[in-house]
Design an enzyme around this catalytic site. Structure first.
Site, PDB file in Angstrom:
ATOM      1  N   ARG A   1       0.829  -1.191   0.000  1.00 55.93           N
ATOM      2  CA  ARG A   1       0.000   0.000   0.000  1.00 55.93           C
ATOM      3  C   ARG A   1       0.868   1.248   0.000  1.00 55.93           C
ATOM      4  O   ARG A   1       1.882   1.319   0.696  1.00 55.93           O
ATOM      5  CB  ARG A   1      -0.917   0.032   1.230  1.00 55.93           C
ATOM      6  CG  ARG A   1      -2.152  -0.863   1.118  1.00 55.93           C
ATOM      7  CD  ARG A   1      -3.149  -0.287   0.115  1.00 55.93           C
ATOM      8  NE  ARG A   1      -4.346  -1.096  -0.012  1.00 55.93           N
ATOM      9  CZ  ARG A   1      -4.525  -2.064  -0.891  1.00 55.93           C
ATOM     10  NH1 ARG A   1      -3.525  -2.389  -1.721  1.00 55.93           N
ATOM     11  NH2 ARG A   1      -5.656  -2.714  -0.964  1.00 55.93           N
TER      12      ARG A   1
ATOM     13  N   GLU B   1      -2.871   7.911  -6.025  1.00 60.86           N
ATOM     14  CA  GLU B   1      -2.983   7.139  -7.265  1.00 60.86           C
ATOM     15  C   GLU B   1      -4.172   7.627  -8.089  1.00 60.86           C
ATOM     16  O   GLU B   1      -5.284   7.653  -7.591  1.00 60.86           O
ATOM     17  CB  GLU B   1      -3.123   5.647  -6.952  1.00 60.86           C
ATOM     18  CG  GLU B   1      -1.897   5.064  -6.254  1.00 60.86           C
ATOM     19  CD  GLU B   1      -2.008   3.571  -5.955  1.00 60.86           C
ATOM     20  OE1 GLU B   1      -3.058   2.981  -6.282  1.00 60.86           O
ATOM     21  OE2 GLU B   1      -1.059   3.002  -5.409  1.00 60.86           O
TER      22      GLU B   1
ATOM     23  N   HIS C   1       0.310   0.013  -9.905  1.00 63.88           N
ATOM     24  CA  HIS C   1      -0.527  -0.807  -9.022  1.00 63.88           C
ATOM     25  C   HIS C   1      -0.999  -2.081  -9.733  1.00 63.88           C
ATOM     26  O   HIS C   1      -2.188  -2.328  -9.915  1.00 63.88           O
ATOM     27  CB  HIS C   1      -1.738  -0.007  -8.519  1.00 63.88           C
ATOM     28  CG  HIS C   1      -2.284  -0.532  -7.223  1.00 63.88           C
ATOM     29  ND1 HIS C   1      -2.833   0.289  -6.264  1.00 63.88           N
ATOM     30  CD2 HIS C   1      -2.368  -1.796  -6.721  1.00 63.88           C
ATOM     31  CE1 HIS C   1      -3.235  -0.449  -5.228  1.00 63.88           C
ATOM     32  NE2 HIS C   1      -2.966  -1.710  -5.492  1.00 63.88           N
TER      33      HIS C   1
END
Length: 327
Positions: free
Chosen positions: A233, A262, A283
């Site tokens: 994370r 993000e 990601h």
């Protein structure tokens, strides 16, 4: 538990919808809703399934007058207000094992890519250069990998990197030293890991105890030139401190799949992404076809287990706030 209607607010594999509908549950897929649209629609549903895009805030939860379950098709639940859900007697669950292999394999790929400078060397050759000496790397054999978080993903990373000849040490407040030894990881406190590790990989949720866990103090305590990987994370690594450590050589390289923001827009994050010793990916930890199917099926199976009508589905390993079941 009486669950008749489910709202799927983020795109998930069709296996999720198929499994629920085959068991008599009505499913509506409404993607990319605004917060206002979600608040308006949620009152009609008994369960909500999300991935990362939808933020399930306190306002959304309070609007869900019939809401009994919020399921995330993925490992983390930081886009869901757990306290608000618990206060409103709503179960929150995730799919903790669904993307473990995919996240593990990406982690291992990033470690090996850093060791041999694969990304910059490939880019150099594509640009027409032959920088063979410039991109000489090092072996992983005999190096020490510090693993912060020894759950499903951390354990799988340890097992795979041991096959490369790496020594694995790690920390997890839940996993006992005896259990860690069962998969050849020496358990130790974080302060002892930092100066020993050549590589550090983090596999923890983003909670107050882990936010900015890897910071300036840690980089100073680490072996000079330590390389760090984050496929967990954004926010676990303090990005401003990481950039400073990359610039002064305390950190020899970083491989990042997740970021505090993000998509990233912050100038510090963007500078990190552009740093020559950084591999950055958007990601991708759970972005495999296998993981997408697995998390879709797992979230549906747990909802069916809560309904309790199909004896094939009885387990709910992803429930975060089990206290709600007793209320």
């Amino acid at each position: 538990m009486d669950i008749k209607r489910v709202l799927v607010a983020d795109a998930v594999d069709a296996a999720c919808v198929d499994l629920l509908e085959n068991n008599g549950v009505q499913v509506d897929c409404k993607y990319k809703q605004t917060k206002e649209e979600l608040i308006k629609n949620i009152k009609d549903y008994d369960a909500l399934i999300v991935r990362s895009d939808t933020k399930v805030t306190e306002d959304v939860i309070k609007a869900g007058k019939n809401l009994k379950v919020i399921g995330r098709a993925g490992a983390g639940v930081d886009n869901i207000d757990i306290n608000a859900a618990t206060a409103n007697k709503i179960i929150v669950l995730n799919t903790p094992g669904g993307n473990a292999i995919s996240a593990c394999e990406l982690t291992c790929s990033l470690i090996t890519s850093m060791a041999r400078n694969v990304i910059p060397a490939a880019a150099s050759l594509k640009a027409g250069r032959w920088d063979r000496k410039l991109y000489a790397g090092h072996e992983l054999y005999g190096k020490t990998l510090g693993i912060v978080g020894l759950g499903r993903i951390g354990k799988e990373v340890a097992l795979r990197m041991q096959s490369w000849g790496m020594k694995t040490i790690g920390f997890d407040p839940i996993v006992s030293a005896e259990e860690a030894r069962s998969f050849n990881v020496e358990s130790m406190e974080l302060e002892k890991i930092w100066p020993l590790a050549d590589y550090i990989t983090v596999h923890t949720p983003l909670i107050p105890q882990t936010r900015n866990m890897i910071n300036d103090k840690v980089f100073t305590a680490c072996k000079k030139g330590v390389r760090i990987v984050n496929v967990a994370r954004g926010g676990i690594i303090h990005e401003k401190d990481l950039l400073a450590a990359l610039k002064d050589g305390r950190c020899g390289g970083a491989a990042l799949d997740v970021f505090e923001q993000e998509p990233p827009k912050d100038p510090i994050t963007l500078e990190i992404i552009q740093h020559p010793n950084v591999i950055a990916t958007p990601h991708l930890g759970a972005s495999t076809s296998e993981a997408q199917i697995r998390v879709a099926v797992e979230v549906s199976e747990q909802i069916l287990a809560l309904i309790g009508k199909n004896k094939q589905y009885t387990e709910t390993p992803g429930i975060i706030n089990r206290s709600v079941l007793g209320k």
